[in-house]
Design a protein around this motif. Structure first.
Motif, mmCIF file in Angstrom:
data_model
loop_
_atom_site.group_PDB
_atom_site.id
_atom_site.type_symbol
_atom_site.label_atom_id
_atom_site.label_comp_id
_atom_site.label_asym_id
_atom_site.label_seq_id
_atom_site.Cartn_x
_atom_site.Cartn_y
_atom_site.Cartn_z
ATOM 1 N N TYR A 1 0.863 -1.181 0.000
ATOM 2 C CA TYR A 1 0.000 0.000 0.000
ATOM 3 C C TYR A 1 0.902 1.234 0.000
ATOM 4 O O TYR A 1 1.950 1.242 0.668
ATOM 5 N N TYR A 2 0.483 2.277 -0.721
ATOM 6 C CA TYR A 2 1.195 3.545 -0.700
ATOM 7 C C TYR A 2 0.189 4.685 -0.561
ATOM 8 O O TYR A 2 -0.866 4.667 -1.201
ATOM 9 N N ALA A 3 0.558 5.657 0.234
ATOM 10 C CA ALA A 3 -0.243 6.875 0.289
ATOM 11 C C ALA A 3 -0.143 7.578 -1.059
ATOM 12 O O ALA A 3 0.892 7.499 -1.739
ATOM 13 N N ASP A 4 -1.191 8.259 -1.440
ATOM 14 C CA ASP A 4 -1.179 8.981 -2.714
ATOM 15 C C ASP A 4 -0.021 9.966 -2.791
ATOM 16 O O ASP A 4 0.532 10.210 -3.862
ATOM 17 N N SER A 5 0.351 10.524 -1.661
ATOM 18 C CA SER A 5 1.398 11.549 -1.627
ATOM 19 C C SER A 5 2.774 11.005 -1.999
ATOM 20 O O SER A 5 3.672 11.780 -2.342
ATOM 21 N N LYS B 1 3.077 7.811 -3.860
ATOM 22 C CA LYS B 1 2.948 6.797 -4.911
ATOM 23 C C LYS B 1 3.794 7.179 -6.122
ATOM 24 O O LYS B 1 3.773 8.323 -6.584
#
Length: 121
Positions: A59-63, A65
């Motif tokens: 999983y990655y935060a949008d900030s 990615k």
């Protein structure tokens, strides 16, 4: 005693890269999801990236990615966070976390002491 020890934080300029490491001990490293959260002054804790116990799902935060890559080496009981194209808004204390299970979208119960990342020109 479960322990997580981070390293690799530094002061860098925008556009540069860093790799954070986290060595775990006191638990069966491969059986648990792991992750990174960060805390910047005046901001809420942000879940940056997590990785399932199967070493595949992430999983990655949008900030972050497209710029950050999480990985783990279960043989070395080490979690990594490769951070590329760093931006000033990435400045924060980064904490390694261990989750309650192998599920990487759940809840974490242990975090390390943190390592400071500063991005500034």
């Amino acid at each position: 005693q479960v322990q997580l020890v981070e390293s690799g934080g530094d002061s860098v300029q925008p556009g540069e890269s860093l790799r954070l490491s986290c060595v775990g001990s006191g638990f069966t490293f491969s059986a648990y999801a792991l992750g990174w959260v960060r805390m910047a002054p005046g901001k809420d804790v942000e879940r940056v990236s997590t990785i399932h116990g199967d070493n595949e799902r992430t999983y990655y935060a949008d900030s972050v990615k497209g710029r950050f890559t999480i990985s783990r080496d279960n043989d070395k009981s080490t979690l990594y966070l490769q951070m590329d194209d760093l931006k000033p808004e990435d400045t924060a204390v980064y904490y390694c976390t261990k989750f309650l299970t192998a599920w990487h979208l759940g809840t974490y119960d242990v975090q390390g002491q943190g390592t400071q990342v500063t991005v500034s020109s």
